[in-house]
Design an enzyme around this catalytic site. Structure first.
Site, PDB file in Angstrom:
ATOM      1  N   GLU A   1      -3.389   7.591  -4.680  1.00 36.00           N
ATOM      2  CA  GLU A   1      -3.540   6.895  -5.967  1.00 36.00           C
ATOM      3  C   GLU A   1      -4.725   7.511  -6.692  1.00 36.00           C
ATOM      4  O   GLU A   1      -5.771   7.688  -6.066  1.00 36.00           O
ATOM      5  CB  GLU A   1      -3.786   5.406  -5.739  1.00 36.00           C
TER       6      GLU A   1
ATOM      7  N   HIS B   1      -0.835   0.166  -9.705  1.00 36.94           N
ATOM      8  CA  HIS B   1      -1.483  -0.789  -8.783  1.00 36.94           C
ATOM      9  C   HIS B   1      -2.038  -2.002  -9.558  1.00 36.94           C
ATOM     10  O   HIS B   1      -3.247  -2.262  -9.553  1.00 36.94           O
ATOM     11  CB  HIS B   1      -2.597  -0.095  -7.977  1.00 36.94           C
TER      12      HIS B   1
ATOM     13  N   ARG C   1       0.855  -1.187   0.000  1.00 37.06           N
ATOM     14  CA  ARG C   1       0.000   0.000   0.000  1.00 37.06           C
ATOM     15  C   ARG C   1       0.892   1.239   0.000  1.00 37.06           C
ATOM     16  O   ARG C   1       1.893   1.288   0.734  1.00 37.06           O
ATOM     17  CB  ARG C   1      -0.914   0.035   1.234  1.00 37.06           C
TER      18      ARG C   1
HETATM   19  C1  DGY Z   1      -5.513  -6.083  -2.899  1.00 39.10           C
HETATM   20  O1  DGY Z   1      -6.239  -7.042  -3.220  1.00 39.10           O
HETATM   21  O2  DGY Z   1      -5.523  -5.609  -1.780  1.00 39.10           O
HETATM   22  C2  DGY Z   1      -4.599  -5.544  -3.965  1.00 39.10           C
HETATM   23  O3  DGY Z   1      -3.978  -4.385  -3.594  1.00 39.10           O
HETATM   24  C3  DGY Z   1      -5.318  -5.383  -5.280  1.00 39.10           C
HETATM   25  O4  DGY Z   1      -5.475  -6.637  -5.797  1.00 39.10           O
END
Ligand code: DGY
Length: 323
Positions: free
Chosen positions: A264, A283, A235
């Protein structure tokens, strides 16, 4: 019953449509908070993405809501405490994206180490004029030291892949994992400081929480080697972007590759985008076709279970079932 899905997802909705009236936000960009607030007023189930802030105010606006199903493993966009207080189960999609995300972490690691993106830019801009002994040199990956912050499912899958490269593996997590897992992965628990000081590559695999927010900031970047490369597929806010910019700009570390940013999408005016020793992708860590389809199927299965008052197959707040 009524369902709201905040984006078109790659799933067969027949079973869901047999149970409920399904409304889907038709646009590519997320619905605004205002739209979401109006849409949830009369719904029984919500299927959302990590781009949708599901906060206490939104839950207030949804008096009938009995299940939230997120198509992602991470759920830091959802106020789980507020959902739990209302006894609303929250579903997510763990496990199925482990390999895709670990693969992508390796794609970024290899690309950053061996100048894949810089090489592509170099070629397209007409600078490739001959073979040069010292052109676009990078560090060796085979035999290097890998530091993994967070040895959950994805961290372990990254470590598994590192075996093939004969790497030394340090990891850091709140608690060491079981000795058998450490032995199978040939991974050694060390304090974060030690990991940062001794790793050639540092890769982040922790969830975003109050504790991990800006876990990597100026002090931590200063502990890394000037030849080290930082990878983040977890993240964005785990890394302090301003501190990373300074560390990359001053070559305190050699490079970084980010699949996640804060915020983002990253604003086009972000100084990070001016750096050549940084790779940024939008992402897409879990973005293999099969993985995204399976994530969508699991999200639907969680939603249907919640509508039927059955326990969600993958629930982040199972305490809602305690009487
Ligand atoms: C999640 O699933 O948390 C990812 O960041 C996106 O697939």
């Amino acid at each position: 019953m009524r369902i709201y899905i905040t984006r078109a997802i790659p799933a067969d909705l027949t079973a869901l449509q047999a149970l409920a009236e399904v409304n889907i936000w038709p646009q590519r960009l997320p619905p605004s908070q205002q739209v979401l607030q109006a849409e949830v007023e009369n719904i029984d189930g919500l299927l959302c993405l990590l781009t949708d802030p599901i906060d206490a105010a939104l839950l207030e606006a949804a008096p009938r809501l009995k299940v939230i199903s997120q198509m992602a493993v991470g759920y830091d966009n959802i106020d789980v405490a507020a959902a739990t207080a209302r006894r609303i189960p929250v579903g997510h999609t763990p496990g199925v994206l482990t390999d895709a995300t670990a693969d992508f972490t390796w794609a970024l690691l290899m690309a950053a180490a061996r100048q894949v993106v810089t090489g592509d830019r170099f070629t397209r801009s007409g600078q490739w004029q001959t073979w040069e002994p010292a052109l676009l040199l990078g560090p060796d990956v085979a035999g290097a030291t890998l530091g993994i912050v967070g040895l959950g499912r994805i961290g372990q899958a990254v470590a598994k892949r590192a075996q093939g490269f004969g790497m030394r593996i340090f990891y850091h997590s709140r608690q060491p994992v079981e000795a058998a897992t450490e032995a199978a992965l040939n991974a050694e628990w060390v304090p974060l400081e030690h990991l940062l000081q001794r790793s050639d590559f540092v890769t982040l695999h922790v969830p975003l929480t109050a504790e991990t927010h800006h876990l990597i900031s100026s002090a931590q970047l200063a502990q890394m080697q000037p030849t080290a490369i930082l990878i983040n597929t977890a993240r964005g806010p785990i890394v302090d972007a301003a501190a990373l910019y300074e560390a990359l700009k001053t070559e305190q570390i050699a490079g970084a590759a980010l699949d996640v940013t804060e915020p983002e999408p990253i604003p086009l005016e972000s100084p990070l985008l001016t750096l050549d020793n940084l790779i940024i992708t939008p992402h897409i860590g879990s973005a293999s076709r099969q993985t995204r389809e399976t994530m969508a199927e699991i999200a639907i299965a969680n939603l249907i279970a919640g509508l039927k008052d059955e326990p969600l197959p993958h629930c982040v707040n199972p305490m809602v079932y305690q009487r």
